[in-house]
Design a protein around this motif. Structure first.
Motif, PDB file in Angstrom:
ATOM      1  N   PRO A   1       0.812  -1.224   0.000  1.00  0.00           N
ATOM      2  CA  PRO A   1       0.000   0.000   0.000  1.00  0.00           C
ATOM      3  C   PRO A   1       0.844   1.272   0.000  1.00  0.00           C
ATOM      4  O   PRO A   1       0.489   2.247  -0.670  1.00  0.00           O
ATOM      5  CB  PRO A   1      -0.826  -0.132   1.286  1.00  0.00           C
ATOM      6  CG  PRO A   1      -0.957  -1.602   1.492  1.00  0.00           C
ATOM      7  CD  PRO A   1       0.361  -2.163   1.059  1.00  0.00           C
TER       8      PRO A   1
ATOM      9  N   PHE B   1       0.861   3.977  -2.962  1.00  0.00           N
ATOM     10  CA  PHE B   1       0.644   5.399  -2.688  1.00  0.00           C
ATOM     11  C   PHE B   1       1.759   6.237  -3.300  1.00  0.00           C
ATOM     12  O   PHE B   1       1.502   7.291  -3.915  1.00  0.00           O
ATOM     13  CB  PHE B   1       0.577   5.626  -1.172  1.00  0.00           C
ATOM     14  CG  PHE B   1       0.435   7.069  -0.786  1.00  0.00           C
ATOM     15  CD1 PHE B   1      -0.791   7.716  -0.877  1.00  0.00           C
ATOM     16  CD2 PHE B   1       1.536   7.796  -0.343  1.00  0.00           C
ATOM     17  CE1 PHE B   1      -0.918   9.057  -0.536  1.00  0.00           C
ATOM     18  CE2 PHE B   1       1.418   9.129   0.006  1.00  0.00           C
ATOM     19  CZ  PHE B   1       0.185   9.767  -0.084  1.00  0.00           C
TER      20      PHE B   1
ATOM     21  N   VAL C   1      -7.564   6.464  -6.299  1.00  0.00           N
ATOM     22  CA  VAL C   1      -8.242   5.622  -5.321  1.00  0.00           C
ATOM     23  C   VAL C   1      -8.463   4.225  -5.908  1.00  0.00           C
ATOM     24  O   VAL C   1      -8.329   3.216  -5.216  1.00  0.00           O
ATOM     25  CB  VAL C   1      -9.584   6.243  -4.886  1.00  0.00           C
ATOM     26  CG1 VAL C   1     -10.334   5.304  -3.941  1.00  0.00           C
ATOM     27  CG2 VAL C   1      -9.359   7.587  -4.204  1.00  0.00           C
TER      28      VAL C   1
ATOM     29  N   MET D   1      -5.306   2.363  -5.536  1.00  0.00           N
ATOM     30  CA  MET D   1      -5.122   2.007  -4.132  1.00  0.00           C
ATOM     31  C   MET D   1      -6.033   0.838  -3.730  1.00  0.00           C
ATOM     32  O   MET D   1      -5.655   0.013  -2.885  1.00  0.00           O
ATOM     33  CB  MET D   1      -5.405   3.210  -3.233  1.00  0.00           C
ATOM     34  CG  MET D   1      -4.372   4.329  -3.318  1.00  0.00           C
ATOM     35  SD  MET D   1      -2.696   3.819  -2.832  1.00  0.00           S
ATOM     36  CE  MET D   1      -2.960   3.301  -1.132  1.00  0.00           C
TER      37      MET D   1
ATOM     38  N   ILE E   1      -7.880   0.831   4.252  1.00  0.00           N
ATOM     39  CA  ILE E   1      -7.087   1.410   3.155  1.00  0.00           C
ATOM     40  C   ILE E   1      -7.985   2.192   2.206  1.00  0.00           C
ATOM     41  O   ILE E   1      -7.622   3.275   1.730  1.00  0.00           O
ATOM     42  CB  ILE E   1      -6.315   0.304   2.406  1.00  0.00           C
ATOM     43  CG1 ILE E   1      -5.259  -0.303   3.335  1.00  0.00           C
ATOM     44  CG2 ILE E   1      -5.651   0.858   1.141  1.00  0.00           C
ATOM     45  CD1 ILE E   1      -4.531  -1.499   2.746  1.00  0.00           C
ATOM     46  N   THR E   2      -9.189   1.675   1.936  1.00  0.00           N
ATOM     47  CA  THR E   2     -10.123   2.382   1.051  1.00  0.00           C
ATOM     48  C   THR E   2     -10.490   3.743   1.622  1.00  0.00           C
ATOM     49  O   THR E   2     -10.437   4.768   0.921  1.00  0.00           O
ATOM     50  CB  THR E   2     -11.385   1.539   0.834  1.00  0.00           C
ATOM     51  OG1 THR E   2     -11.035   0.302   0.220  1.00  0.00           O
ATOM     52  CG2 THR E   2     -12.377   2.283  -0.061  1.00  0.00           C
TER      53      THR E   2
ATOM     54  N   SER F   1      -7.607   6.213   1.611  1.00  0.00           N
ATOM     55  CA  SER F   1      -7.323   6.669   0.238  1.00  0.00           C
ATOM     56  C   SER F   1      -8.354   7.702  -0.210  1.00  0.00           C
ATOM     57  O   SER F   1      -8.003   8.726  -0.811  1.00  0.00           O
ATOM     58  CB  SER F   1      -7.321   5.473  -0.720  1.00  0.00           C
ATOM     59  OG  SER F   1      -6.347   4.526  -0.346  1.00  0.00           O
TER      60      SER F   1
ATOM     61  N   HIS G   1      -7.687  10.992   1.567  1.00  0.00           N
ATOM     62  CA  HIS G   1      -6.484  11.700   1.112  1.00  0.00           C
ATOM     63  C   HIS G   1      -6.666  12.293  -0.284  1.00  0.00           C
ATOM     64  O   HIS G   1      -6.345  13.458  -0.515  1.00  0.00           O
ATOM     65  CB  HIS G   1      -5.279  10.761   1.113  1.00  0.00           C
ATOM     66  CG  HIS G   1      -4.029  11.407   0.586  1.00  0.00           C
ATOM     67  ND1 HIS G   1      -3.233  12.231   1.359  1.00  0.00           N
ATOM     68  CD2 HIS G   1      -3.454  11.398  -0.657  1.00  0.00           C
ATOM     69  CE1 HIS G   1      -2.223  12.684   0.633  1.00  0.00           C
ATOM     70  NE2 HIS G   1      -2.332  12.184  -0.593  1.00  0.00           N
TER      71      HIS G   1
END
Length: 305
Positions: A60, A64, A78, A81, A124-125, A128, A131
């Motif tokens: 990850p 990124f 996204v 990711m 993580i979703t 992402s 961000h």
């Protein structure tokens, strides 16, 4: 044709169809699993720890870095990711076998990764989305959608394992048709997703394609060398490489279209489903060429490729 959907389907219907295919894929995995596959994880602690470190943290972060450095558009970023957040795909074991890996370890890694994905995928979703899109985008996996991830990943696996435990002959007979059927369905989904979103694909092809290709190569390479650095056997490292490299594109597409309702977000995993096949084929050829067991003077246990 609605954006994000297959021809003749609404985005919601298309998303649910993808979730159903993911469920079929996970059912096929469950039909191949026994409790011994989870117990086997304790027999390979170094390989398992190295593989999980790559899957949950290293890749990850690498992903990124790639999407940030390449300037991938936020929604597509996204989507890339999402790939890094997904566990191994259904054909990892086939490529592991072709490359001389320990296929039994592939099954173990797939089982463990699928369990952990229920937690790591939403985390993580959501990070992402926050961000790259900001909280004002109104996207992200909410508690109800996290339960959907749980249902589509773990419930079919548990069902398949129950059939395997109670009706092993039926499970063995059903495993191949289920896997072949889910593989064909996955291919259809990828083609329909790319066709339905062709304009989006053209707009994002260069940056998304490069990001997917680099991430596929990074996943395969790190999946092999990180276990080797902790003295894992070569065949175990090969298994880890394939299991980590083949992120489940169908699951990423399902999250993008079925839960986040974004056509553009599904482009990256759709492209990845094709790119990883090319990258893994080349990587398998390289591993086979440099397989020490093919040279009589080399020890298959200790030699490095």
């Amino acid at each position: 044709m609605p954006p994000g959907g297959a021809p003749g389907m609404s985005p919601a219907t298309s998303g649910m169809a993808v979730l159903a295919v993911v469920g079929l894929i996970m059912l096929g995995l469950g039909l191949s699993l026994t409790p011994a596959d989870f117990r086997r994880a304790a027999q390979h602690p170094r390989t398992l720890s190295a593989a999980l470190l790559c899957q949950l943290l290293v890749l990850p972060l690498v992903c990124f870095g790639l999407v940030s450095a390449l300037g991938v558009p936020p929604v597509a970023a996204v989507g890339v990711m999402l790939i890094s957040a997904c566990p191994g795909g259904p054909v990892a074991g086939i490529y592991s076998h072709l490359a001389g890996g320990d296929v039994a370890l592939n099954i173990t890694l797939a089982a463990v990764n699928s369990l952990l994905a229920v937690v790591t995928l939403p985390v993580i979703t959501n990070l992402s989305v926050q961000h790259f899109l900001g909280t004002e985008a109104g996207l992200g996996l909410r508690p109800g959608e996290v339960l959907q991830v749980f249902a589509v990943v773990l419930v079919p696996v548990a069902l398949g394992m129950a059939v395997r435990a109670r009706r092993p002959v039926l499970a063995r007979r059903a495993e191949r048709p289920v896997n072949v059927g889910s593989g064909i369905a996955l291919g259809i989904i990828v083609v329909l997703s790319l066709t339905a979103n062709f304009a989006l694909l053209l707009d994002n092809f260069l940056t998304v394609g490069i990001a997917d290709a680099l991430f596929a190569l990074a996943s395969l390479t790190l999946g092999y060398w990180v276990p080797r650095l902790v003295k894992a056997e070569r065949r175990h490292a090969v298994a880890a490489s394939m299991e980590i490299g083949f992120h489940n594109a169908a699951l990423a597409i399902a999250v993008a279209t079925g839960l986040l309702h974004s056509a553009e977000m599904a482009i990256a995993p759709s492209v990845y489903g094709i790119v990883i096949l090319l990258a893994a084929t080349a990587f398998t050829a390289l591993l086979r060429r440099r397989d020490p067991s093919r040279t009589p003077a080399a020890s298959p246990q200790e030699s490095h490729p």
